[in-house]
Every structure is written in structure tokens, then in C-alpha cells.
Design a protein around this motif. Structure first.
Motif, PDB file in Angstrom:
ATOM      1  N   HIS A   1     -13.986  -9.345  -1.324  1.00 25.55           N
ATOM      2  CA  HIS A   1     -13.422  -9.139  -2.657  1.00 25.55           C
ATOM      3  C   HIS A   1     -12.941 -10.437  -3.277  1.00 25.55           C
ATOM      4  N   ARG A   2     -13.068 -10.493  -4.577  1.00 22.75           N
ATOM      5  CA  ARG A   2     -12.478 -11.589  -5.349  1.00 22.75           C
ATOM      6  C   ARG A   2     -11.105 -11.120  -5.805  1.00 22.75           C
ATOM      7  N   PHE A   3     -10.093 -11.875  -5.460  1.00 27.97           N
ATOM      8  CA  PHE A   3      -8.725 -11.540  -5.852  1.00 27.97           C
ATOM      9  C   PHE A   3      -8.430 -12.186  -7.201  1.00 27.97           C
ATOM     10  N   VAL A   4      -8.787 -11.451  -8.244  1.00 28.32           N
ATOM     11  CA  VAL A   4      -8.524 -11.870  -9.619  1.00 28.32           C
ATOM     12  C   VAL A   4      -7.929 -10.668 -10.353  1.00 28.32           C
ATOM     13  N   PRO A   5      -6.996 -10.916 -11.298  1.00 30.69           N
ATOM     14  CA  PRO A   5      -6.377  -9.811 -12.018  1.00 30.69           C
ATOM     15  C   PRO A   5      -7.422  -8.892 -12.659  1.00 30.69           C
ATOM     16  N   GLY A   6      -7.173  -7.584 -12.521  1.00 31.37           N
ATOM     17  CA  GLY A   6      -8.064  -6.585 -13.095  1.00 31.37           C
ATOM     18  C   GLY A   6      -9.075  -6.029 -12.120  1.00 31.37           C
ATOM     19  N   GLU A   7      -9.324  -6.731 -11.006  1.00 29.45           N
ATOM     20  CA  GLU A   7     -10.239  -6.231  -9.986  1.00 29.45           C
ATOM     21  C   GLU A   7      -9.516  -5.204  -9.118  1.00 29.45           C
ATOM     22  N   TYR A   8     -10.268  -4.504  -8.286  1.00 33.23           N
ATOM     23  CA  TYR A   8      -9.719  -3.446  -7.442  1.00 33.23           C
ATOM     24  C   TYR A   8     -10.068  -3.682  -5.978  1.00 33.23           C
ATOM     25  N   VAL A   9      -9.158  -3.269  -5.085  1.00 32.82           N
ATOM     26  CA  VAL A   9      -9.406  -3.295  -3.648  1.00 32.82           C
ATOM     27  C   VAL A   9      -8.975  -1.947  -3.066  1.00 32.82           C
ATOM     28  N   THR A  10      -9.585  -1.575  -1.958  1.00 31.41           N
ATOM     29  CA  THR A  10      -9.252  -0.327  -1.286  1.00 31.41           C
ATOM     30  C   THR A  10      -8.574  -0.639   0.040  1.00 31.41           C
ATOM     31  N   ILE A  11      -7.477   0.074   0.293  1.00 35.35           N
ATOM     32  CA  ILE A  11      -6.748  -0.068   1.545  1.00 35.35           C
ATOM     33  C   ILE A  11      -6.678   1.311   2.193  1.00 35.35           C
ATOM     34  N   ILE A  12      -6.977   1.358   3.471  1.00 34.77           N
ATOM     35  CA  ILE A  12      -6.991   2.616   4.213  1.00 34.77           C
ATOM     36  C   ILE A  12      -5.624   2.776   4.873  1.00 34.77           C
ATOM     37  N   GLU A  13      -4.888   3.779   4.409  1.00 35.44           N
ATOM     38  CA  GLU A  13      -3.524   4.002   4.872  1.00 35.44           C
ATOM     39  C   GLU A  13      -3.449   5.309   5.656  1.00 35.44           C
ATOM     40  N   ASP A  14      -2.263   5.618   6.144  1.00 37.56           N
ATOM     41  CA  ASP A  14      -2.059   6.868   6.886  1.00 37.56           C
ATOM     42  C   ASP A  14      -2.534   8.075   6.092  1.00 37.56           C
ATOM     43  N   ALA A  15      -2.282   8.066   4.787  1.00 38.07           N
ATOM     44  CA  ALA A  15      -2.631   9.204   3.933  1.00 38.07           C
ATOM     45  C   ALA A  15      -4.071   9.130   3.423  1.00 38.07           C
ATOM     46  N   GLY A  16      -4.875   8.205   3.916  1.00 43.08           N
ATOM     47  CA  GLY A  16      -6.260   8.076   3.489  1.00 43.08           C
ATOM     48  C   GLY A  16      -6.490   6.805   2.682  1.00 43.08           C
ATOM     49  N   GLU A  17      -7.641   6.740   2.040  1.00 41.03           N
ATOM     50  CA  GLU A  17      -8.000   5.563   1.246  1.00 41.03           C
ATOM     51  C   GLU A  17      -7.338   5.624  -0.119  1.00 41.03           C
ATOM     52  N   HIS A  18      -6.818   4.468  -0.552  1.00 42.60           N
ATOM     53  CA  HIS A  18      -6.248   4.353  -1.888  1.00 42.60           C
ATOM     54  C   HIS A  18      -6.759   3.067  -2.514  1.00 42.60           C
ATOM     55  N   THR A  19      -6.977   3.125  -3.804  1.00 46.53           N
ATOM     56  CA  THR A  19      -7.449   1.966  -4.548  1.00 46.53           C
ATOM     57  C   THR A  19      -6.271   1.322  -5.260  1.00 46.53           C
ATOM     58  N   TYR A  20      -6.227   0.000  -5.170  1.00 44.79           N
ATOM     59  CA  TYR A  20      -5.164  -0.781  -5.788  1.00 44.79           C
ATOM     60  C   TYR A  20      -5.770  -1.758  -6.782  1.00 44.79           C
ATOM     61  N   ARG A  21      -5.085  -1.916  -7.897  1.00 44.05           N
ATOM     62  CA  ARG A  21      -5.512  -2.869  -8.924  1.00 44.05           C
ATOM     63  C   ARG A  21      -4.792  -4.184  -8.678  1.00 44.05           C
ATOM     64  N   ILE A  22      -5.517  -5.278  -8.781  1.00 44.21           N
ATOM     65  CA  ILE A  22      -4.917  -6.602  -8.652  1.00 44.21           C
ATOM     66  C   ILE A  22      -4.240  -6.912  -9.984  1.00 44.21           C
ATOM     67  N   ILE A  23      -2.918  -7.040  -9.938  1.00 45.26           N
ATOM     68  CA  ILE A  23      -2.125  -7.239 -11.152  1.00 45.26           C
ATOM     69  C   ILE A  23      -1.945  -8.729 -11.444  1.00 45.26           C
ATOM     70  N   THR A  24      -1.488  -9.480 -10.446  1.00 52.48           N
ATOM     71  CA  THR A  24      -1.277 -10.914 -10.635  1.00 52.48           C
ATOM     72  C   THR A  24      -1.769 -11.688  -9.415  1.00 52.48           C
ATOM     73  N   VAL A  25      -2.205 -12.906  -9.659  1.00 50.80           N
ATOM     74  CA  VAL A  25      -2.561 -13.862  -8.616  1.00 50.80           C
ATOM     75  C   VAL A  25      -1.940 -15.169  -9.043  1.00 50.80           C
ATOM     76  N   GLN A  26      -0.899 -15.589  -8.298  1.00 54.25           N
ATOM     77  CA  GLN A  26      -0.152 -16.787  -8.670  1.00 54.25           C
ATOM     78  C   GLN A  26      -0.189 -17.804  -7.545  1.00 54.25           C
ATOM     79  N   ARG A  27      -0.473 -19.033  -7.914  1.00 54.89           N
ATOM     80  CA  ARG A  27      -0.434 -20.122  -6.930  1.00 54.89           C
ATOM     81  C   ARG A  27       1.011 -20.341  -6.505  1.00 54.89           C
ATOM     82  N   LEU A  28       1.218 -20.557  -5.203  1.00 48.52           N
ATOM     83  CA  LEU A  28       2.587 -20.814  -4.711  1.00 48.52           C
ATOM     84  C   LEU A  28       3.007 -22.230  -5.028  1.00 48.52           C
TER      85      LEU A  28
END
Length: 131
Positions: free
Chosen positions: A104-131
Motif C-alpha cells: 500500500h501507498r500511505f498517502v491521504p485518501g487511500e485505504y488499508v485493511t486491518i484484520i482485527e478480532d471482530a473481522g476485517e475493517h477498512t481504514y482511511r489514511i487521514i494524514t501522513v506527516q514527516r516526523l
């Protein structure tokens, strides 16, 4: 070789905020359910594997849930090359595997899926900030 306990991280380290995307039960998504991931990204916005390996303990995650204390852990590369979010550092099992996080490309507006205890959930990338 650099180590995670060095005072300064490489400039490709970023703080990535993910929020629950629209899904049944959350038609507008949920800004209070999400993750904050600190990880190095390459020029295309993908996880930089070599830097993550060199600064393994600095690749962190915080899982946020309404009504619960934030849960802190690490972003871990698993055998075979996949990635997971790992909280119980004493146990050997990963808590939340990511679906193809290394691709995945971690850029705002893209989506990633994480598999959790309750099943798969899709998350939207809101911000990507350089430290």
C-alpha cells in the motif's frame, strides 16, 4: 548501522493516522476508531523495509477505540514479508495483521485493511506527516 535508540530517526519516518472508513454500523466512518502508525516510508509512500529493519523498535502503533485507553504496540514484519500490528509484546502472536500493508501507498485518501478480532475493517489514511 543505526539503531532504534538513536536520538534522531531518519527523515523518512512518518506519523500516519488511520480512521475507520464507512461500513455497516458506521455510515460516516468513525474518527474515534483508528490507528496512529510511526514508520519509515519510501519515495512512493510505501513502508521502507530496510529502514524499518534498522529502526525496528521505532516502528510503533497506537490503537484507538472509543471508551478504551489507547493501546500501544509495534509494527512488525512477519515471516514471508507481511506486516502486523503487535501489542502484547510478551506473547508471540500478532494482534492485527494488515492486508498487504507492504504494497500500500500511505498517502491521504487511500485505504488499508486491518484484520482485527471482530473481522476485517477498512481504514482511511487521514494524514501522513514527516516526523
Amino acid at each position: 548501522m543505526a539503531h532504534a535508540n538513536d536520538a534522531k530517526l531518519p527523515e523518512n519516518f512518518h506519523r500516519i493516522r488511520l480512521e475507520l472508513a464507512r461500513e455497516p454500523g458506521h455510515p460516516e466512518g468513525d474518527a474515534h476508531t483508528g490507528y496512529v502508525i510511526v514508520a519509515p516510508l519510501d519515495g512512493d509512500g510505501r513502508i521502507d523495509i530496510d529502514t524499518a529493519r534498522d529502526f525496528r523498535d521505532s516502528c510503533t502503533v497506537v490503537r484507538m477505540r472509543p471508551g478504551a485507553e489507547p493501546e500501544r504496540g509495534i509494527l512488525r514484519r512477519r515471516p514471508g514479508g507481511s506486516w502486523a500490528l503487535h501489542y502484547d509484546l510478551e506473547a508471540g502472536e500478532d494482534d492485527d495483521p494488515g492486508y498487504r500493508l507492504g504494497e500500500h501507498r500511505f498517502v491521504p485518501g487511500e485505504y488499508v485493511t486491518i484484520i482485527e478480532d471482530a473481522g476485517e475493517h477498512t481504514y482511511r489514511i487521514i494524514t501522513v506527516q514527516r516526523l
